[in-house]
Design an enzyme around this catalytic site. Structure first.
Site, PDB file in Angstrom:
ATOM      1  N   ARG A   1      46.199  40.120  36.901  1.00  9.68           N
ATOM      2  CA  ARG A   1      46.358  39.012  37.844  1.00  9.68           C
ATOM      3  C   ARG A   1      46.466  37.739  37.016  1.00  9.68           C
ATOM      4  NH1 ARG A   1      42.478  35.804  41.038  1.00  9.68           N
ATOM      5  NH2 ARG A   1      43.434  35.132  43.009  1.00  9.68           N
TER       6      ARG A   1
ATOM      7  N   ASN B   1      45.122  31.110  45.565  1.00 10.83           N
ATOM      8  CA  ASN B   1      43.777  31.509  45.173  1.00 10.83           C
ATOM      9  C   ASN B   1      42.718  30.791  46.012  1.00 10.83           C
ATOM     10  OD1 ASN B   1      41.843  32.747  43.083  1.00 10.83           O
ATOM     11  ND2 ASN B   1      41.312  30.577  42.973  1.00 10.83           N
ATOM     12  N   GLU B   2      41.771  31.567  46.560  1.00  9.00           N
ATOM     13  CA  GLU B   2      40.605  31.009  47.276  1.00  9.00           C
ATOM     14  C   GLU B   2      41.016  29.771  48.084  1.00  9.00           C
ATOM     15  OE1 GLU B   2      37.556  30.500  44.309  1.00  9.00           O
ATOM     16  OE2 GLU B   2      37.550  32.626  43.802  1.00  9.00           O
TER      17      GLU B   2
ATOM     18  N   HIS C   1      36.809  38.176  46.974  1.00 10.06           N
ATOM     19  CA  HIS C   1      36.254  37.837  45.664  1.00 10.06           C
ATOM     20  C   HIS C   1      34.730  38.005  45.736  1.00 10.06           C
ATOM     21  CE1 HIS C   1      39.919  35.168  44.400  1.00 10.06           C
ATOM     22  NE2 HIS C   1      40.257  36.406  44.750  1.00 10.06           N
TER      23      HIS C   1
ATOM     24  N   TYR D   1      31.219  37.444  44.080  1.00 10.46           N
ATOM     25  CA  TYR D   1      30.326  36.795  43.132  1.00 10.46           C
ATOM     26  C   TYR D   1      28.926  36.759  43.743  1.00 10.46           C
ATOM     27  CZ  TYR D   1      34.502  35.548  40.477  1.00 10.46           C
ATOM     28  OH  TYR D   1      35.662  35.611  39.749  1.00 10.46           O
TER      29      TYR D   1
ATOM     30  N   GLU E   1      38.819  39.469  42.629  1.00  3.04           N
ATOM     31  CA  GLU E   1      38.004  38.932  41.541  1.00  3.04           C
ATOM     32  C   GLU E   1      36.575  39.420  41.719  1.00  3.04           C
ATOM     33  OE1 GLU E   1      37.863  34.733  40.982  1.00  3.04           O
ATOM     34  OE2 GLU E   1      40.044  34.458  41.114  1.00  3.04           O
TER      35      GLU E   1
ATOM     36  N   TRP F   1      37.238  39.229  36.771  1.00  7.49           N
ATOM     37  CA  TRP F   1      37.427  37.874  36.229  1.00  7.49           C
ATOM     38  C   TRP F   1      36.519  37.697  35.023  1.00  7.49           C
ATOM     39  CZ3 TRP F   1      40.683  33.914  37.731  1.00  7.49           C
ATOM     40  CH2 TRP F   1      40.509  32.706  37.040  1.00  7.49           C
TER      41      TRP F   1
END
Length: 436
Positions: free
Chosen positions: A78, A154-155, A221, A223, A250, A279
């Protein structure tokens, strides 16, 4: 670079629905596309992303990273791009990125990073501006549908008014299609990609329906929001139970208490046949998220070792896209001297359900149609199917080609898939294939 949430609201996922909702597959003439909840290549072969994020927009000189990422076992990369928030990646630069992906036999996921945190970050671009960037790159993207996935932004929404994500995303998808893009599109969640308010989860079907080509994959994503096994598996299972295509676009690693459980992300993705992209290769302002020290593949960090060499890491689970020839993914059977052969692959299973794929291979002569008989020994039942017409009689399921994939030249293949239910044991079925 990533912005990790420092606070987030607690939320409880709704119980999994007992009824599977099926998303109609797109029958793209060429290129990567969606079949059910699975990414498949133009030849119908499933492709499960196992890859790494590379911050090309900020480190454009690190072109050796593409070969290094391939050597680390990845089948996809990516690539961070910018349309103006940072130094613009021009059409010629993007063409070179695609060329490097192809040289290293990687599927190229291109993402525009300009939209990161829109609504909360004043410097962020809108999704509509991002689509304009892709339109400006159209000349180097058209014809690359076998190799390129377009991650529109992205995001694209921060934590301020995340509800705007649904209308902005549907408009962006429709504008991409109106402007002639045939590529597989990837859509990131709001809340800095982490969807902790479940806007993407609760509006996923609306967004998928906005794509007239039914060729969109959603991306979460993971996290700090996803710091427990339960939070990870519950989120993934919600999408899987509804047949919605999803990848983990991610994720980082658990370097401190309360951070993401990377081991569960990888194992849960592998079990469910979901793609993941970690990531990132190097260059973070928070170096704990670097997989290498200074982009040096000989200096893997702890995070790098975990994703490259771990039990569910890249080298153990990644399969090269078949568009690149030998080394492609999925088990195969040698073609018979005449007629056809069939090979079964388990894409993934979960409590009470599973997904299977069958590849049909013509023998030494062309065939006009095929019929595959699957015999299940453990009481499994097929509930949904695509790319074939299935009928059931007790333990026996008969699959006949669809109108568009029955005629196969010698050695050519077609693939069909299905969702099923099981209880207790889920052994692979026995198969036979007859040609007409």
């Amino acid at each position: 670079m990533k912005r990790r949430l420092t606070t987030y609201a607690a939320a409880v996922l709704a119980a999994l629905a007992s009824v599977l909702f099926f998303v109609r597959p797109a029958y793209a003439a060429t290129g990567l596309h969606i079949s059910g909840r699975t990414i498949v290549e133009a030849n119908g072969q499933p492709f499960v992303m196992r890859g790494i994020n590379h911050p090309h927009a900020w480190y454009a000189s690190q072109t050796s990273s593409f070969a290094a990422i391939k050597a680390a076992g990845a089948n996809s990369v990516r690539v961070v791009l910018s349309g103006g928030r940072w130094t613009t990646n021009t059409a010629s630069d993007v063409a070179n990125v695609i060329s490097m992906c192809k040289q290293n036999k990687l599927i190229c996921v291109l993402e525009d990073h300009d939209t990161t945190g829109y609504g909360e970050d004043g410097a962020a671009y809108t999704l509509d501006q991002s689509v304009n960037y892709w339109i400006g790159l159209k000349s180097v993207l058209v014809g690359q549908e076998d190799y390129v996935v377009i991650n529109i932004g992205n995001e694209p929404i921060g934590n301020t008014n995340p509800a705007q994500w649904t209308s902005a995303t549907t408009a962006a998808i429709q504008k991409m299609r109106t402007n002639g893009f045939q590529h597989l599109l990837m859509i990131d969640a709001p809340n800095w990609g982490q969807d902790w308010q479940f806007v993407m989860r609760d509006n996923a079907q609306t967004v998928l329906n906005a794509d007239t080509q039914h060729n969109t994959v959603l991306s979460i994503h993971m996290y700090a929001v996803f710091h427990t096994a339960a939070s990870i598996t519950s989120y993934l299972d919600y999408f899987q139970s509804r047949g919605w295509p999803l990848v983990v676009g991610e994720f980082g690693w658990q370097f401190a208490a309360g951070e993401v459980d990377d081991q569960t992300v990888m194992s849960a993705a592998v079990t469910r046949g979901i793609g993941y992209l970690g990531w990132s290769w190097s260059g973070n302002t928070d170096p704990i998220l670097d997989m290498t020290t200074g982009f040096n593949p000989a200096q893997l960090t702890t995070w790098g070792q975990r994703i490259v060499n771990g039990t569910n890491g890249l080298k153990a689970t990644a399969k090269q896209a078949t568009i690149y020839g030998e080394g492609g993914g999925g088990p195969s059977t040698p073609p018979p001297t005449a007629g056809c052969a069939a090979a079964y692959t388990s894409i993934g299973q979960w409590n009470g359900g599973f997904q299977g794929e069958v590849k049909v291979t013509a023998g030494s002569a062309a065939i006009n149609g095929w019929t595959v008989t699957l015999t299940f020994a453990n009481g499994q039942a097929v509930t949904q199917s695509w790319n074939a017409t299935l009928t059931s009689n007790g333990a026996t399921v008969t699959a006949r080609n669809a109108g568009y994939n029955g005629r196969l030249s010698a050695g050519a293949t077609a693939t069909f898939g299905f969702l099923g239910s099981w209880n207790g044991t889920n052994n692979a079925p026995t198969l036979s294939c007859t040609a007409s």
